[in-house]
Structures are given as C-alpha cells and as structure tokens.
Motif scaffolding. Sequence first.
Motif, PDB file in Angstrom:
ATOM      1  N   ILE A  42       0.598  -0.977   0.383  1.00  0.00           N
ATOM      2  CA  ILE A  42       0.031   0.206  -0.166  1.00  0.00           C
ATOM      3  C   ILE A  42       0.627   1.277  -0.359  1.00  0.00           C
ATOM      4  O   ILE A  42       0.591   2.250  -0.839  1.00  0.00           O
ATOM      5  CB  ILE A  42      -0.721  -0.114   1.503  1.00  0.00           C
ATOM      6  N   THR A  43       2.404   1.428   1.057  1.00  0.00           N
ATOM      7  CA  THR A  43       2.597   2.712   0.985  1.00  0.00           C
ATOM      8  C   THR A  43       3.589   2.392  -0.251  1.00  0.00           C
ATOM      9  O   THR A  43       3.171   4.287  -0.483  1.00  0.00           O
ATOM     10  CB  THR A  43       4.202   2.893   2.120  1.00  0.00           C
ATOM     11  N   PRO A  44       3.937   1.788  -0.841  1.00  0.00           N
ATOM     12  CA  PRO A  44       4.937   1.601  -2.652  1.00  0.00           C
ATOM     13  C   PRO A  44       3.624   2.733  -3.528  1.00  0.00           C
ATOM     14  O   PRO A  44       4.311   3.569  -3.798  1.00  0.00           O
ATOM     15  CB  PRO A  44       5.770   1.113  -2.321  1.00  0.00           C
ATOM     16  N   ALA A  45       2.334   1.809  -2.713  1.00  0.00           N
ATOM     17  CA  ALA A  45       1.546   2.391  -4.118  1.00  0.00           C
ATOM     18  C   ALA A  45       1.215   3.743  -4.008  1.00  0.00           C
ATOM     19  O   ALA A  45       1.308   4.536  -4.608  1.00  0.00           O
ATOM     20  CB  ALA A  45       0.791   1.585  -4.122  1.00  0.00           C
ATOM     21  N   ALA A  46       0.871   3.848  -2.966  1.00  0.00           N
ATOM     22  CA  ALA A  46       0.752   5.124  -2.863  1.00  0.00           C
ATOM     23  C   ALA A  46       1.540   6.406  -2.872  1.00  0.00           C
ATOM     24  O   ALA A  46       1.639   7.455  -3.295  1.00  0.00           O
ATOM     25  CB  ALA A  46       0.189   5.837  -1.617  1.00  0.00           C
ATOM     26  N   VAL A  47       3.046   5.776  -2.205  1.00  0.00           N
ATOM     27  CA  VAL A  47       4.012   7.022  -3.312  1.00  0.00           C
ATOM     28  C   VAL A  47       3.925   7.256  -4.585  1.00  0.00           C
ATOM     29  O   VAL A  47       4.971   8.100  -5.248  1.00  0.00           O
ATOM     30  CB  VAL A  47       5.382   6.361  -3.025  1.00  0.00           C
ATOM     31  N   LEU A 110       0.468  10.096   5.938  1.00  0.00           N
ATOM     32  CA  LEU A 110      -0.104  10.652   4.838  1.00  0.00           C
ATOM     33  C   LEU A 110      -1.730  10.683   4.958  1.00  0.00           C
ATOM     34  O   LEU A 110      -2.247  10.918   4.152  1.00  0.00           O
ATOM     35  CB  LEU A 110       0.453   9.082   4.167  1.00  0.00           C
ATOM     36  N   PRO A 111      -2.513  10.122   5.824  1.00  0.00           N
ATOM     37  CA  PRO A 111      -3.855  10.042   6.490  1.00  0.00           C
ATOM     38  C   PRO A 111      -4.136  11.466   6.285  1.00  0.00           C
ATOM     39  O   PRO A 111      -5.315  12.418   6.089  1.00  0.00           O
ATOM     40  CB  PRO A 111      -4.079   8.997   6.839  1.00  0.00           C
ATOM     41  N   ILE A 112      -3.455  12.323   7.140  1.00  0.00           N
ATOM     42  CA  ILE A 112      -4.019  13.883   7.875  1.00  0.00           C
ATOM     43  C   ILE A 112      -3.940  14.524   6.350  1.00  0.00           C
ATOM     44  O   ILE A 112      -4.042  15.103   6.553  1.00  0.00           O
ATOM     45  CB  ILE A 112      -2.826  13.530   9.155  1.00  0.00           C
ATOM     46  N   GLN A 196      -3.402   3.021  -3.573  1.00  0.00           N
ATOM     47  CA  GLN A 196      -3.881   3.748  -2.982  1.00  0.00           C
ATOM     48  C   GLN A 196      -4.986   3.994  -2.146  1.00  0.00           C
ATOM     49  O   GLN A 196      -4.849   4.595  -0.485  1.00  0.00           O
ATOM     50  CB  GLN A 196      -2.768   5.454  -3.775  1.00  0.00           C
ATOM     51  N   GLN A 197      -5.773   4.229  -2.674  1.00  0.00           N
ATOM     52  CA  GLN A 197      -6.961   4.598  -2.086  1.00  0.00           C
ATOM     53  C   GLN A 197      -7.006   4.134  -0.940  1.00  0.00           C
ATOM     54  O   GLN A 197      -8.592   4.226  -0.070  1.00  0.00           O
ATOM     55  CB  GLN A 197      -8.328   4.955  -3.178  1.00  0.00           C
ATOM     56  N   SER A 198      -6.372   2.724  -0.680  1.00  0.00           N
ATOM     57  CA  SER A 198      -7.325   2.351   0.456  1.00  0.00           C
ATOM     58  C   SER A 198      -5.820   2.624   1.639  1.00  0.00           C
ATOM     59  O   SER A 198      -5.997   1.903   2.571  1.00  0.00           O
ATOM     60  CB  SER A 198      -7.081   1.123   0.150  1.00  0.00           C
TER      61      SER A 198
END
Length: 306
Positions: A42-47, A110-112, A196-198
Amino acid sequence: MIADIMLEVVLPVFLLIAVGSWMQKVFKLDLYTLAKINFYCITPAAVFMSMYHSDMSGELLGTVTLFYALYVLILYIVGSVLARSLRMNKGMKAAFNNSIMLDNAGNYGLPINSLVFRGDPLASSIQALVMSLQALLTFTYGVLSIQGAKLKGNYRAVIIGFLKMPVPYALLLGILFHMGNIPLPTFLSMPLTYAQQSMVAVALLTLGAQIVKYPIRLYRLDVYISTFLRLLIGPAIGISIVLLLGLQGIAAQALIIASGMPTGVNASILAEEYDNEPDFAAQTVLISTLLNIITITALISFAKTF
C-alpha cells in the motif's frame, strides 16, 4: 476553524485508530502481516502514484529535501545536547534521538495530509517525499545509531535491509515516470489506484492495532521530554525553516503539518529488534500519538495562515 479541523480531520483519523485498537483487542490481529501489507504494497503504491501525479517542480523537490535535511539535523543536535546533559548512556541516547527524529510520516502523516488537503496532488507528493526521506533515515541513521551502541558493527545487515526497502524504488520510479510523461496502462494504473485509495483506512487501522499492545506508564520523565521535543519543538523548528526558505501556500502548510507528527512506530520496532530501551520507545509512540490529538489540531489551524 479549530472545531472544523477537529471534526473533519482529527476525529476521523482517531476514530479509525480506535477501531484498529478495538479489533486488535477482540480479534488479536496478525500485526506482522498487516505491517508487511502496508510496507510492501500500500505505501509504495501511494508513494508512486503521488509522485506520478505530482505538481512538484524539480526546484520544489530540492527545497523539500533541503527542508528535511535541516529539520532532522537540528533535531539531532538538540537531542544529542539534551541526552548529554541528562547523562544518558549510548543505548538510551540512540533510543532518545530516534524517538524525536523518526516520526510517523507514513501510516499517520499520509492520512492526515490526505484529509487536510482533500487529496491535493502537490500536498500529497510533498508528504510522500517526506515519508520516503523518513524511511531512508530510519534504515540508515536509525539502525546505525542502535547498532553503534549495541552491536558494534554488522553494518552488512543494514545495507541489505536498506536495499530491500520498496519505498525508495517507488519514489524514484514515480519521479521518472512523471518526468518522462510515461502513460500507465490500465492493468497497472487501476491496481495502483486501488492500493492508494485503501491507504488511509488500512494504515490507521494498523496503527491502532500496533499501539494498543503497549501498556501506558505515566512515571517516565524521559518519555515526556521526548514527547515535548517531538510535538512542540519539532513543529517550531519546521516553522522556522519554512520561514527561512521563504515558502508559502500549500508547500509551506504541508511541511509545517509534516513537522508535527508523533513518534513513529518504527522507533519502537527498532528498539524491540535490537533490545535497546524497548519500553521507553513504546511509551513515546503511545503517549505522543495520544497527545497529538491536541497539538496537530492547533498546528493545522496555524498552518492555514501561510
């Protein structure tokens, strides 16, 4: 404004953290698996997606990197001076500096950022870069400081661990694909977007599950000193650097808010891994996260004036 921030940003974050804590108590979640899902998927996808869709110029990327370098350098100096004045031993000094330098830029920051800026690409990419730099710091200085105090060597394991981190590769690929304006085929873009959305929900549920295993101990003065530096002195340093660099708007706001994150779970994980003041590290994570309800609300309100 403060009431709106509390209701629209802080309360949703801590509600998910509370749900994660409740689920851990009731179901005894597999924290190892949750951490791996966050760290390797999840984190690599978001980055990657944050950098791929980034509005950040090369100049701003350099400025954010400079900001972060100055930020952690000043924190290191402050922490080292204070650790010496308190006559901490080498192991405690390493744990103390980690508690103020290794903040929760990932599964909390990241969520904040996403909630404050409503998914703005520029703000998201700045936080993604800060989180990537934080990951680099964790697996270089964070590990080396403890190994220097406890293991007296074995840096080969540090290098191998660093090379296994997916976040730096995701960051680099995201920047390269963005700069090259390379289109992503649907079979890649859709899974990355879903991951990323998760991120917000899964990361905060995981954080709640992680912190609930630490019993609160209210008698340690060194924990409160660390929390004071992390939640109050850290933002003060961040604001000063933003003013020094002449930043304004979303970039300034994102960096100021990023400087106010609580101690990261990685500080506790490293302490447990190398048996280096694990109780102290666990307490700084738990207490700084709880007190951050107050400090992050005030900091977000202040940052909006830039």
